[in-house]
Each structure stands twice: as C-alpha cells, then as structure tokens.
Design a protein around this motif. Sequence first.
Motif, PDB file in Angstrom:
ATOM      1  N   PRO A  66      -5.433  11.116  -2.677  1.00  0.00           N
ATOM      2  CA  PRO A  66      -6.796  11.624  -2.557  1.00  0.00           C
ATOM      3  C   PRO A  66      -7.570  10.826  -1.511  1.00  0.00           C
ATOM      4  CG  PRO A  66      -6.606  10.264  -4.515  1.00  0.00           C
ATOM      5  CD  PRO A  66      -5.229  10.359  -3.923  1.00  0.00           C
ATOM      6  N   ASN A  67      -8.705  11.362  -1.122  1.00  0.00           N
ATOM      7  CA  ASN A  67      -9.487  10.762  -0.040  1.00  0.00           C
ATOM      8  C   ASN A  67     -10.141   9.444  -0.414  1.00  0.00           C
ATOM      9  OD1 ASN A  67      -8.885  12.745   1.770  1.00  0.00           O
ATOM     10  ND2 ASN A  67     -10.686  13.965   1.319  1.00  0.00           N
ATOM     11  N   GLY A  68     -10.454   9.234  -1.682  1.00  0.00           N
ATOM     12  CA  GLY A  68     -11.203   8.042  -2.088  1.00  0.00           C
ATOM     13  C   GLY A  68     -10.455   6.748  -1.849  1.00  0.00           C
ATOM     14  N   GLN A  69     -11.170   5.734  -1.420  1.00  0.00           N
ATOM     15  CA  GLN A  69     -10.698   4.367  -1.251  1.00  0.00           C
ATOM     16  C   GLN A  69      -9.545   4.230  -0.258  1.00  0.00           C
ATOM     17  OE1 GLN A  69      -9.933   2.709  -5.106  1.00  0.00           O
ATOM     18  NE2 GLN A  69     -12.093   2.399  -5.485  1.00  0.00           N
ATOM     19  N   VAL A  94      -4.726  -4.199   3.136  1.00  0.00           N
ATOM     20  CA  VAL A  94      -4.288  -5.065   2.043  1.00  0.00           C
ATOM     21  C   VAL A  94      -5.127  -4.672   0.835  1.00  0.00           C
ATOM     22  CG1 VAL A  94      -4.060  -7.442   1.217  1.00  0.00           C
ATOM     23  CG2 VAL A  94      -3.711  -6.916   3.654  1.00  0.00           C
ATOM     24  N   ARG A  95      -4.473  -4.119  -0.178  1.00  0.00           N
ATOM     25  CA  ARG A  95      -5.179  -3.544  -1.312  1.00  0.00           C
ATOM     26  C   ARG A  95      -5.114  -4.498  -2.499  1.00  0.00           C
ATOM     27  NH1 ARG A  95      -6.731   1.095   0.408  1.00  0.00           N
ATOM     28  NH2 ARG A  95      -7.275   1.978  -1.578  1.00  0.00           N
ATOM     29  N   CYS A  96      -6.215  -5.218  -2.711  1.00  0.00           N
ATOM     30  CA  CYS A  96      -6.325  -6.149  -3.834  1.00  0.00           C
ATOM     31  C   CYS A  96      -6.932  -5.399  -5.023  1.00  0.00           C
ATOM     32  CB  CYS A  96      -7.183  -7.341  -3.423  1.00  0.00           C
ATOM     33  SG  CYS A  96      -6.561  -8.164  -1.925  1.00  0.00           S
ATOM     34  N   THR A  97      -7.031  -6.050  -6.162  1.00  0.00           N
ATOM     35  CA  THR A  97      -7.495  -5.368  -7.376  1.00  0.00           C
ATOM     36  C   THR A  97      -8.880  -4.758  -7.225  1.00  0.00           C
ATOM     37  OG1 THR A  97      -6.164  -6.881  -8.703  1.00  0.00           O
ATOM     38  CG2 THR A  97      -7.875  -5.639  -9.850  1.00  0.00           C
ATOM     39  N   VAL A  98      -9.845  -5.498  -6.706  1.00  0.00           N
ATOM     40  CA  VAL A  98     -11.205  -4.967  -6.607  1.00  0.00           C
ATOM     41  C   VAL A  98     -11.778  -5.000  -5.190  1.00  0.00           C
ATOM     42  CG1 VAL A  98     -11.791  -5.415  -9.015  1.00  0.00           C
ATOM     43  CG2 VAL A  98     -12.173  -7.187  -7.283  1.00  0.00           C
ATOM     44  N   THR A 121       0.969  -6.635   9.389  1.00  0.00           N
ATOM     45  CA  THR A 121       0.599  -8.046   9.494  1.00  0.00           C
ATOM     46  C   THR A 121      -0.862  -8.171   9.056  1.00  0.00           C
ATOM     47  OG1 THR A 121      -0.044  -7.822  11.816  1.00  0.00           O
ATOM     48  CG2 THR A 121       2.217  -8.517  11.369  1.00  0.00           C
ATOM     49  N   PHE A 122      -1.184  -9.289   8.418  1.00  0.00           N
ATOM     50  CA  PHE A 122      -2.538  -9.483   7.912  1.00  0.00           C
ATOM     51  C   PHE A 122      -2.859 -10.964   7.922  1.00  0.00           C
ATOM     52  CE2 PHE A 122       0.686  -8.543   4.791  1.00  0.00           C
ATOM     53  CZ  PHE A 122       0.691  -9.637   3.934  1.00  0.00           C
ATOM     54  N   ASP A 123      -4.144 -11.266   8.154  1.00  0.00           N
ATOM     55  CA  ASP A 123      -4.608 -12.651   8.268  1.00  0.00           C
ATOM     56  C   ASP A 123      -4.785 -13.337   6.926  1.00  0.00           C
ATOM     57  OD1 ASP A 123      -4.632 -12.462  11.035  1.00  0.00           O
ATOM     58  OD2 ASP A 123      -6.739 -11.826  11.096  1.00  0.00           O
ATOM     59  N   ALA A 124      -5.021 -12.562   5.872  1.00  0.00           N
ATOM     60  CA  ALA A 124      -5.234 -13.138   4.546  1.00  0.00           C
ATOM     61  C   ALA A 124      -4.689 -12.186   3.493  1.00  0.00           C
ATOM     62  CB  ALA A 124      -6.723 -13.374   4.301  1.00  0.00           C
ATOM     63  N   GLY A 125      -4.227 -12.769   2.388  1.00  0.00           N
ATOM     64  CA  GLY A 125      -3.746 -11.973   1.269  1.00  0.00           C
ATOM     65  C   GLY A 125      -4.753 -11.977   0.131  1.00  0.00           C
ATOM     66  N   CYS A 126      -4.426 -11.298  -0.931  1.00  0.00           N
ATOM     67  CA  CYS A 126      -5.310 -11.198  -2.089  1.00  0.00           C
ATOM     68  C   CYS A 126      -5.485 -12.563  -2.758  1.00  0.00           C
ATOM     69  CB  CYS A 126      -4.746 -10.199  -3.086  1.00  0.00           C
ATOM     70  SG  CYS A 126      -4.635  -8.520  -2.449  1.00  0.00           S
ATOM     71  N   GLY A 127      -6.680 -12.782  -3.285  1.00  0.00           N
ATOM     72  CA  GLY A 127      -6.960 -13.995  -4.042  1.00  0.00           C
ATOM     73  C   GLY A 127      -6.872 -15.270  -3.232  1.00  0.00           C
TER      74      GLY A 127
END
Length: 143
Positions: A66-69, A94-98, A121-127
């Motif tokens: 779906p389109n959301g988020q 990067v999809r973290c919990t919130v 590739t990403f500069d930072a991860g979750c948490g």
Amino acid sequence: MKSLTLSVPLMTAALTLAPVAHAGMPYGNYEVQSPRDPGHSWLWDIRPCEPGHPADCVQMQAQPRPNGQATPWYAVAHLANGRYTTTVDVPDGVRCTVYFLPSHDTYTWDAVTLSGSVDSTFDAGCGGAPGGTASWPLSLVRF
C-alpha cells in the motif's frame, strides 16, 4: 505480372513502417519480488527514455503498495553487458520500528531473465547501530 508490381511497393512500405525492435526488456508494468521491503510490494512502470537520452536506458516509476509509509520514486536505468542498473536515494530505506532512515540503493537485473539484486548502503542503522550494507535478491514479473 500486375500482382508482382503491386507487391513490391507493399513490401517496401511494410519494411519501412515496421516497428523498431527494442533490444532490452519489454516496456510495461512489473511487480518487484524481493524481501527488500517486506511491508510493501512494489510496482515498476518501465518505459522508454525520453528523446535525448541514450538508447540503452529505460525510465522507471516505482509505486509502493500500500501507499502508506513508503516513498514512490523515479529513476533511469542503463543497460550494459545485458544488465540494467539504477541507483536511488531512498529517504525511508532503513525501516526501524517507529522511524525511518535514508539509504542509497543500487538495483541491477538481467535484461532477459529479469532477475538480479538490490544492494543498499546506509550511514546509520536502527537504534544507533552503525551504518552498513545489505543485499537482497529480486525478480521482476510482468503485471
């Protein structure tokens, strides 16, 4: 003899007006099958590049379902050695919990089999985790 005279102009017209074959993948809509974003399925609308672009490219409009988020995106992919490649800066890659963090994704796929991979590739991860890279397989299926 008259039918031979008539057939030559018709054959010439048929050859002159025949559509030019596209050497790459067929244009159209594709569903991306990949575990890259398990919360969405993605549709890619793949069309020829606009005039002035090289002949070895396609333009892509990516739409999440779906389109959301999730953020739709547009990119141009280039064909080299039988493989298409495109890169996309994804603001919510990067999809973290919130919350979400950005990523830089490179998609590559074979022009014939329509299978390939997405490398992120990403500069930072979750948490507060450090940045890094991740890879997933993908395949494109006509939709």
